[in-house]
Design a protein around this motif. Structure first.
Motif: not given
Length: 447
Positions: A5-6, A11-12, A106-109, A150-155
């Motif tokens: 991964l880069p 950010r939770r 949210d994640a920068d991925l 946990q629900v992590t939104r991707l960009k």
């Protein structure tokens, strides 16, 4: 294969308790004597990765899942409760709508950043599952939420759904049943298609409790406490995924006794157990074991109620001395695996329940024991919250429980040629991994 991964940041938001959307019964429900053994008292982690869906543009997956979760907790209200321990370490669920833990992030991925991830461990899984508080390195289950999401939104517009279930209240099929209930409600259904059933009385100890089997899974093996797997530091371990595709399975079948019908699981389990034993260098007289889960679902002699979501399995054990196992051919190991697999009946499960009551709900033996769970047919990818089938769906880690290096998941995956097979993430001391690879190659090469 998963891609490195880069650099990224997750950010939770602030975790919140999600409670049932309607009033639910206030009562106390006992777990079964299969549910509350020491080996079940941990959280099992799973992850689902989704790409963006143009038809869902502008919709927040975290809100959709949050709202559907609240509605699903009405029929599944015990999951919103808390565990309490009574006399004899008996676990009960106090059902007062306390809620499950939920956080959006949210994640920068992007989904593409994960590459072709098909088997656990999921890259950087710690960032995408919500952990609870540990005490002295142990995560307690008493008086804690039974589910963390946990629900992590991707960009890119996709997202990651990460969950951690207390294993005392659900097994893998039970957890999948609940997740699919959330999916149905998230996609417009008014109620889940499967009505949940508690049914834990089926696996309560008999009165009086009585052991019908030796239950090697709870007895230390002969040969003393020595086991490199229990003493090697994590930094000295190597982790390598092994793929068993059509060629490897064909090679194993050629080494099975003529006329013996073997499943893919039996072939792979026997191969890994024998190869692992040789690689770890146990002395010939030391007893070694393969322990694996035998599911009670779908069997005529175990009439589970429709919608049952509790633990409905037992650990069965194949055992031999290291000398017998490595000195024999693959057929010897296969015979032991098949015999252990057929040993689990309803009477066997009741005997396990009796043992829990008689012996204080012990942890299964770990010394020189390889514990496997086959999740190849669990249907993790079919969990669809409205964004489509998951790109990855399955366990977050390569193994779970007290010692991940001792446990493994068998998953379905495809190799670079598009061939489907079984993938097993092996964890061994570094100096044993090369020997293990050679042993596996020797057993899987076509004759």
């Amino acid at each position: 294969m998963a891609s490195p991964l880069p650099p990224f940041t997750v950010r939770r938001g602030e975790p919140v308790l999600v409670t049932p959307s309607e009033p639910t019964p206030h009562e106390t429900k006992p777990l079964s004597d299969i549910d509350d053994g020491e080996g079940m008292r941990f959280y099992s982690s799973g992850i689902h990765l989704y790409r963006a869906n143009p038809s869902k543009s502008g919709q927040d997956p975290a809100k959709v899942i949050h709202d559907a979760l609240s509605r699903a907790l009405v029929p599944y209200y015990p999951l919103a409760g808390r565990l309490r321990e009574e006399q004899g370490r008996k676990l009960v669920v106090d059902c007062f709508g306390q809620g499950v833990m939920f956080v959006s992030a949210d994640a920068d991925l992007t989904a593409d950043d994960f590459g072709d991830v098909q088997s656990p461990p999921f890259p950087c899984f710690e960032e995408f599952i919500l952990e609870s508080t540990t005490i002295a390195g142990v995560e307690p289950v008493i008086d804690r939420p039974l589910l963390y999401i946990q629900v992590t939104r991707l960009k890119c517009g996709g997202f990651i759904f990460g969950q951690r279930f207390c294993h005392c209240v659900v097994d893998a099929p039970g957890g999948m049943q609940f997740e699919k209930a959330i999916c149905e409600l998230a996609t417009g259904e008014t109620s889940p298609s499967v009505t949940p059933a508690w049914g834990r009385e089926m696996f309560m100890a008999r009165d009086p409790p009585r052991l019908s089997y030796p239950h090697l899974e709870y007895r230390d093996p002969a040969g003393g406490p020595h086991d490199r797997m229990l003493t090697t530091a994590p930094s000295d371990m190597a982790r390598v995924p092994f793929f068993f595709g059509p060629r490897e399975i064909a090679g194993l079948r050629q080494r099975a006794p003529p006329g013996m019908r073997c499943s893919r699981f039996e072939l792979v389990a026997a191969c890994i157990w024998r190869s692992r034993t040789a690689a770890l260098g146990y002395t010939p007289e030391e007893e070694v074991r393969l322990s694996f889960i035998v599911n009670a679902r779908g069997r005529a002699d175990i009439p589970l109620p429709q919608g049952f979501y509790g633990n409905a399995f037992a650990y069965s054990v194949a055992a031999a001395t290291a000398g017998e196992l490595t000195g024999g051919d693959l057929g010897y190991a296969l015979e032991l695996v098949k015999k252990a697999k057929s040993a689990v009946t309803y009477d066997y499960l009741l005997s396990v329940a009796d043992l829990m009551v008689l012996e204080g709900r012990p942890l299964f033996a770990l010394t020189r024991t390889y514990i496997v769970s086959d999740v190849s047919h669990a249907g993790f990818k079919s969990v669809d919250f409205g964004w489509g089938e998951a790109v990855y769906g399955g366990p977050a880690k390569g193994g779970e429980g007290p010692l991940p290096g001792v446990t493994n998941y068998f998953s379905r995956a495809k190799n670079g040629k598009g061939e489907e097979g079984t993938v097993v993430p092996i964890c061994l001391p570094r100096d044993a991994m090369e020997k293990f690879q050679l042993e596996v190659q020797g057993l899987t090469a076509e004759l």
